[in-house]
Enzyme design. Structure first.
Site, PDB file in Angstrom:
ATOM      1  N   GLY A   1      15.062 -41.720  -1.326  1.00 48.78           N
ATOM      2  CA  GLY A   1      14.639 -43.088  -1.022  1.00 48.78           C
ATOM      3  C   GLY A   1      15.633 -44.144  -1.438  1.00 48.78           C
ATOM      4  O   GLY A   1      15.559 -45.282  -0.970  1.00 48.78           O
TER       5      GLY A   1
ATOM      6  N   TYR B   1      10.212 -21.190  -3.944  1.00 51.92           N
ATOM      7  CA  TYR B   1       9.650 -22.541  -3.896  1.00 51.92           C
ATOM      8  C   TYR B   1       8.197 -22.496  -4.356  1.00 51.92           C
ATOM      9  O   TYR B   1       7.260 -22.375  -3.569  1.00 51.92           O
ATOM     10  CB  TYR B   1       9.768 -23.126  -2.488  1.00 51.92           C
ATOM     11  CG  TYR B   1      11.199 -23.379  -2.039  1.00 51.92           C
ATOM     12  CD1 TYR B   1      12.258 -23.384  -2.945  1.00 51.92           C
ATOM     13  CD2 TYR B   1      11.496 -23.604  -0.697  1.00 51.92           C
ATOM     14  CE1 TYR B   1      13.558 -23.609  -2.539  1.00 51.92           C
ATOM     15  CE2 TYR B   1      12.800 -23.831  -0.277  1.00 51.92           C
ATOM     16  CZ  TYR B   1      13.826 -23.828  -1.202  1.00 51.92           C
ATOM     17  OH  TYR B   1      15.111 -24.047  -0.779  1.00 51.92           O
TER      18      TYR B   1
ATOM     19  N   PRO C   1      20.195 -33.166   2.234  1.00 51.30           N
ATOM     20  CA  PRO C   1      21.148 -34.036   2.934  1.00 51.30           C
ATOM     21  C   PRO C   1      20.953 -35.518   2.650  1.00 51.30           C
ATOM     22  O   PRO C   1      21.850 -36.322   2.915  1.00 51.30           O
ATOM     23  CB  PRO C   1      20.884 -33.721   4.406  1.00 51.30           C
ATOM     24  CG  PRO C   1      19.450 -33.310   4.447  1.00 51.30           C
ATOM     25  CD  PRO C   1      19.238 -32.536   3.172  1.00 51.30           C
TER      26      PRO C   1
END
Length: 286
Positions: free
Chosen positions: A217, A53, A209
């Site tokens: 959103g 990441y 999820p």
């Protein structure tokens, strides 16, 4: 927050995925730290990260370092926090993602993660993604060896199918603690893996999820049934999606990504939302 179990460790029923804080489009460090602190304040005790990441080739483990610093700067007790990280996925720095599941790389990756997290043993270490060039048994065997040596306390796998879950569990001598797969209202192909984890008592950690960084959103706009149930309860569709997952099995621990305090605060309240059987069936069919 209501609690669930990963291996022999109790965690809050909803965790926090750290990826949005460290890849493309990431916010300023201060906002990410405030997001981690808000999660802790809300009862989140599972933080999921990975050495991959990051954005640039010279910042491997950006998110691991960020999570470690945010935990250290929080004013409360973090002794009950479980930090989960992953290895075997790489980012060369050109925007691409590659894999290296070789035992040599995984051993090297664990040493780097230990230093960045500032721990003697990693709470939960997960093999990030199968490498088609390396036999799966060799990659998982390396994780087993790290577990035996005490470098990691719990072992997991990610992006795994049913056969790989069974194989990993056997290689690890029944010590497979977690499976982290993509699962959301939009992505349900991991349902067989979820059911197997429920059957075997293995924690199932749905990543993305809410549909992923770019689409979380829009969940209510894309899935009207989730919006409808949300309106009936006076909550967000995102909270309904997490409650829907939690109701599928006591072994499910969703790890929604967040880079804003408001997002994780809303997600952390999902375990309080109890759906009716009719609502659960309605969402299953959506």
């Amino acid at each position: 927050m209501k609690q669930r179990i990963i291996g022999n460790v109790q965690v809050g029923a909803v965790g926090l995925g750290g990826m949005p804080m460290s890849i493309e489009g990431r916010p300023e460090i201060d906002r990410s730290v405030r997001t981690v602190h808000a999660a802790l304040d809300a009862g989140v005790t599972l933080f999921d990260t990975a050495d991959a990441y990051h954005v640039h080739a010279d910042e491997v483990g950006h998110n691991e370092t960020l999570i470690a610093q945010a935990l250290a700067s929080w004013g409360g007790d973090t002794s009950g926090v479980l930090v989960a990280t992953k290895g075997g996925h790489l980012r060369p720095g050109d925007g691409s993602w590659t894999v290296d599941g070789s035992p040599a790389h995984l051993r090297e990756a664990v040493e780097g993660s230990l230093k960045r997290l500032g721990v003697d043993a990693i709470g939960l270490y997960q093999f990030h993604r199968p490498d088609p060039r390396i036999p799966y048994a060799e990659s998982v065997g390396a994780v087993r060896d790290l577990l035996d040596e005490g470098k990691i306390r719990l072992a997991g796998i990610s992006n795994a199918n049913v056969e790989q879950i069974r194989q990993a569990r056997q290689i690890l001598g029944g010590r497979l603690a977690a499976v982290q797969n993509q699962f959301s209202p939009a992505f349900r192909s991991s349902e067989p893996e979820l059911r197997l984890c429920d059957e075997l008592g293995i924690a199932f950690l749905p990543y993305s999820p809410l549909g992923g960084i770019a689409r979380a959103g829009e969940l209510g706009d894309r899935f009207g049934e989730f919006a409808g149930v949300a309106a009936a309860h006076g909550v967000s569709p995102q909270r309904v999606a997490l409650a829907w997952m939690l109701a599928k099995s006591p072994h499910v621990v969703p790890i929604p990504g967040a880079s804003r305090p408001e997002s994780i605060i809303d997600s952390a309240r999902a375990p309080e939302l109890i759906l009716t059987g009719a609502e659960q069936a309605r969402l299953d069919a959506a």
